[in-house]
Design a protein around this motif. Sequence first.
Motif, PDB file in Angstrom:
ATOM      1  N   GLY A   1      12.381  -2.242  -0.722  1.00 38.11           N
ATOM      2  CA  GLY A   1      11.686  -3.145  -1.631  1.00 38.11           C
ATOM      3  C   GLY A   1      10.821  -2.382  -2.608  1.00 38.11           C
ATOM      4  O   GLY A   1      10.824  -1.137  -2.642  1.00 38.11           O
ATOM      5  N   TYR A   2      10.063  -3.133  -3.403  1.00 41.50           N
ATOM      6  CA  TYR A   2       9.169  -2.531  -4.385  1.00 41.50           C
ATOM      7  C   TYR A   2       7.814  -2.229  -3.747  1.00 41.50           C
ATOM      8  O   TYR A   2       7.293  -3.013  -2.944  1.00 41.50           O
ATOM      9  CB  TYR A   2       8.974  -3.472  -5.575  1.00 41.50           C
ATOM     10  N   VAL A   3       7.244  -1.094  -4.112  1.00 39.39           N
ATOM     11  CA  VAL A   3       5.918  -0.716  -3.626  1.00 39.39           C
ATOM     12  C   VAL A   3       4.878  -1.537  -4.378  1.00 39.39           C
ATOM     13  O   VAL A   3       4.795  -1.490  -5.612  1.00 39.39           O
ATOM     14  CB  VAL A   3       5.671   0.793  -3.833  1.00 39.39           C
ATOM     15  N   THR A   4       4.102  -2.320  -3.640  1.00 39.95           N
ATOM     16  CA  THR A   4       3.077  -3.173  -4.257  1.00 39.95           C
ATOM     17  C   THR A   4       1.682  -2.567  -4.153  1.00 39.95           C
ATOM     18  O   THR A   4       0.814  -2.891  -4.962  1.00 39.95           O
ATOM     19  CB  THR A   4       3.073  -4.560  -3.585  1.00 39.95           C
ATOM     20  N   ARG A   5       1.468  -1.695  -3.159  1.00 41.02           N
ATOM     21  CA  ARG A   5       0.151  -1.053  -3.004  1.00 41.02           C
ATOM     22  C   ARG A   5       0.356   0.385  -2.563  1.00 41.02           C
ATOM     23  O   ARG A   5       1.196   0.670  -1.708  1.00 41.02           O
ATOM     24  CB  ARG A   5      -0.710  -1.796  -1.976  1.00 41.02           C
ATOM     25  N   LEU A   6      -0.432   1.287  -3.162  1.00 41.22           N
ATOM     26  CA  LEU A   6      -0.436   2.700  -2.790  1.00 41.22           C
ATOM     27  C   LEU A   6      -1.883   3.097  -2.534  1.00 41.22           C
ATOM     28  O   LEU A   6      -2.712   3.076  -3.453  1.00 41.22           O
ATOM     29  CB  LEU A   6       0.171   3.558  -3.906  1.00 41.22           C
ATOM     30  N   LEU A   7      -2.195   3.423  -1.293  1.00 40.91           N
ATOM     31  CA  LEU A   7      -3.584   3.589  -0.869  1.00 40.91           C
ATOM     32  C   LEU A   7      -3.977   5.042  -0.644  1.00 40.91           C
ATOM     33  O   LEU A   7      -5.064   5.299  -0.117  1.00 40.91           O
ATOM     34  CB  LEU A   7      -3.828   2.789   0.413  1.00 40.91           C
ATOM     35  N   VAL A   8      -3.140   6.009  -1.019  1.00 39.20           N
ATOM     36  CA  VAL A   8      -3.463   7.422  -0.799  1.00 39.20           C
ATOM     37  C   VAL A   8      -3.218   8.201  -2.080  1.00 39.20           C
ATOM     38  O   VAL A   8      -2.440   7.796  -2.947  1.00 39.20           O
ATOM     39  CB  VAL A   8      -2.626   8.014   0.351  1.00 39.20           C
ATOM     40  N   LYS A   9      -3.883   9.358  -2.158  1.00 37.50           N
ATOM     41  CA  LYS A   9      -3.704  10.290  -3.262  1.00 37.50           C
ATOM     42  C   LYS A   9      -3.159  11.611  -2.718  1.00 37.50           C
ATOM     43  O   LYS A   9      -3.069  11.810  -1.510  1.00 37.50           O
ATOM     44  CB  LYS A   9      -5.032  10.526  -3.983  1.00 37.50           C
ATOM     45  N   ASP A  10      -2.848  12.505  -3.639  1.00 34.96           N
ATOM     46  CA  ASP A  10      -2.344  13.815  -3.230  1.00 34.96           C
ATOM     47  C   ASP A  10      -3.405  14.561  -2.442  1.00 34.96           C
ATOM     48  O   ASP A  10      -4.597  14.584  -2.817  1.00 34.96           O
ATOM     49  CB  ASP A  10      -1.951  14.641  -4.465  1.00 34.96           C
ATOM     50  N   ASN A  11      -2.960  15.194  -1.342  1.00 36.16           N
ATOM     51  CA  ASN A  11      -3.810  16.046  -0.503  1.00 36.16           C
ATOM     52  C   ASN A  11      -4.986  15.297   0.118  1.00 36.16           C
ATOM     53  O   ASN A  11      -5.982  15.910   0.505  1.00 36.16           O
ATOM     54  CB  ASN A  11      -4.336  17.247  -1.304  1.00 36.16           C
ATOM     55  N   GLN A  12      -4.881  13.979   0.229  1.00 32.59           N
ATOM     56  CA  GLN A  12      -5.939  13.191   0.859  1.00 32.59           C
ATOM     57  C   GLN A  12      -5.816  13.264   2.369  1.00 32.59           C
ATOM     58  O   GLN A  12      -4.721  13.245   2.918  1.00 32.59           O
ATOM     59  CB  GLN A  12      -5.850  11.742   0.393  1.00 32.59           C
TER      60      GLN A  12
ATOM     61  N   GLN B   1       5.064   5.864  -6.516  1.00 35.51           N
ATOM     62  CA  GLN B   1       4.047   5.199  -7.306  1.00 35.51           C
ATOM     63  C   GLN B   1       4.174   3.696  -7.088  1.00 35.51           C
ATOM     64  O   GLN B   1       5.182   3.205  -6.563  1.00 35.51           O
ATOM     65  CB  GLN B   1       4.212   5.523  -8.800  1.00 35.51           C
ATOM     66  N   VAL B   2       3.164   2.943  -7.514  1.00 35.62           N
ATOM     67  CA  VAL B   2       3.219   1.491  -7.438  1.00 35.62           C
ATOM     68  C   VAL B   2       4.335   0.991  -8.355  1.00 35.62           C
ATOM     69  O   VAL B   2       4.439   1.384  -9.512  1.00 35.62           O
ATOM     70  CB  VAL B   2       1.872   0.878  -7.847  1.00 35.62           C
ATOM     71  N   GLY B   3       5.200   0.145  -7.805  1.00 36.31           N
ATOM     72  CA  GLY B   3       6.324  -0.377  -8.551  1.00 36.31           C
ATOM     73  C   GLY B   3       7.622   0.351  -8.290  1.00 36.31           C
ATOM     74  O   GLY B   3       8.676  -0.085  -8.767  1.00 36.31           O
ATOM     75  N   THR B   4       7.568   1.446  -7.532  1.00 34.68           N
ATOM     76  CA  THR B   4       8.790   2.184  -7.210  1.00 34.68           C
ATOM     77  C   THR B   4       9.650   1.376  -6.249  1.00 34.68           C
ATOM     78  O   THR B   4       9.154   0.830  -5.263  1.00 34.68           O
ATOM     79  CB  THR B   4       8.446   3.546  -6.593  1.00 34.68           C
ATOM     80  N   LEU B   5      10.944   1.299  -6.538  1.00 38.64           N
ATOM     81  CA  LEU B   5      11.886   0.644  -5.636  1.00 38.64           C
ATOM     82  C   LEU B   5      12.363   1.669  -4.614  1.00 38.64           C
ATOM     83  O   LEU B   5      13.023   2.645  -4.958  1.00 38.64           O
ATOM     84  CB  LEU B   5      13.080   0.080  -6.408  1.00 38.64           C
ATOM     85  N   VAL B   6      11.984   1.475  -3.374  1.00 38.42           N
ATOM     86  CA  VAL B   6      12.318   2.419  -2.318  1.00 38.42           C
ATOM     87  C   VAL B   6      13.352   1.794  -1.397  1.00 38.42           C
ATOM     88  O   VAL B   6      13.406   0.576  -1.228  1.00 38.42           O
ATOM     89  CB  VAL B   6      11.060   2.836  -1.523  1.00 38.42           C
TER      90      VAL B   6
END
Length: 382
Positions: free
Chosen positions: A90-101, A268-273
């Motif tokens: 599905g589509y990514v609706t939320r991304l709660l992490v950043k790089d190297n977090q 990213q947000v909106g990416t179809l995975v």
Amino acid sequence: MANQSTPPSDDDQRHQEDNPQQDKQNDQQDDQEQPERKRPGKKPLIILGVVVAIAIVVALWFWFTTRNIESTDDAFTDADAVTIAPKASGYVTRLLVKDNQRVKKGDLLVVIDPRDNTAQRDQAQAQLGLAVAQLHQAQAALALAKVQYPAQKDQALAQQASAEANLRNAEEDYKRQRGVDPRATSQRNIDAANAQLRSARAQFESAKAQVEVASQIQLQIRQQETNVEARQQQVQQAQAQLNTANLNLSYTEVRAPYDGFVTRRNVQVGTLVQAGTSLFSLVSPDVWITANFKESQLERMKPGDKVNITIDAWPDMKLEGHVDSVQMGSGSRFSAFPAENATGNYVKIVQRVPVKIVIDKGLDPNKLLPLGLSVEPEVTVE
């Protein structure tokens, strides 16, 4: 011509005859004028001896201090690193992490659009509700059967008794019609009595059959019990479908399997995975050392040996650890394309074996160790 030599004169010949004696006198005079040479003393020999002794002492000290140490520069930091991938598409609706977090175990990392899975969950809940209602209906029918079937047997017995009484009465009427004077009755009365007798016998046989059927109380109750069991299985099936739907819904939330650092994020947000698509990697903060020692260095090395570790990135950081384990196989044996020593010309090459070294102390909490840093371990063997 210029190259012709002039013959010596008589004076020159006399001078040459007297010259040897004169040369001898000159040599004696030069010997008297030169000072007498001194022989070398013992001081240079003493200095040379001291230097040789110091070199021997240094060599012995170096051998004594390093004879039980095995080191290598083919060593790197290592840790658990897993690829985080979703089990739902599905589509990514939320991304709660950043790089190297840095994240904790169970933290929510990514949310995928859950609407499709929510609809499947609601449908499974409705199927479960229907199955539960049918189960309750079957249970009520079973409870009613336990009361109804014994009553039906009693009713069938009563009807049998009534039919038997009617049969007896019909038989008596028929006997009376046959036993009286033919002039006192008519053929019609006789036929009516005969018909009534046959009807009474039929009713009696029917009543007996009803009693036979009504007597199978246990079988009839068992039939209702099997209906209840079937409804229970349907409820379990519906519950399993609901659990599967809830599980698929939970897959839309990607959580951290353990404490670690997010690396190589490519979402990213909106990416179809798709299910199984790599989102990022999660690196554990529990770092160890993988040192590739030569096979000739493993003779006395064993788990528990003390290790001093130097990191190229931070030369001032001195770590201490111990040998955890030695891999059961060389690096070339477990490579993607292992060597085929049984084919072609063979050239012996010193193999390297990975050794896992666990860090015990010396880590600076403000200086994290990324994977792949070059280190130099020194293992003290017995």
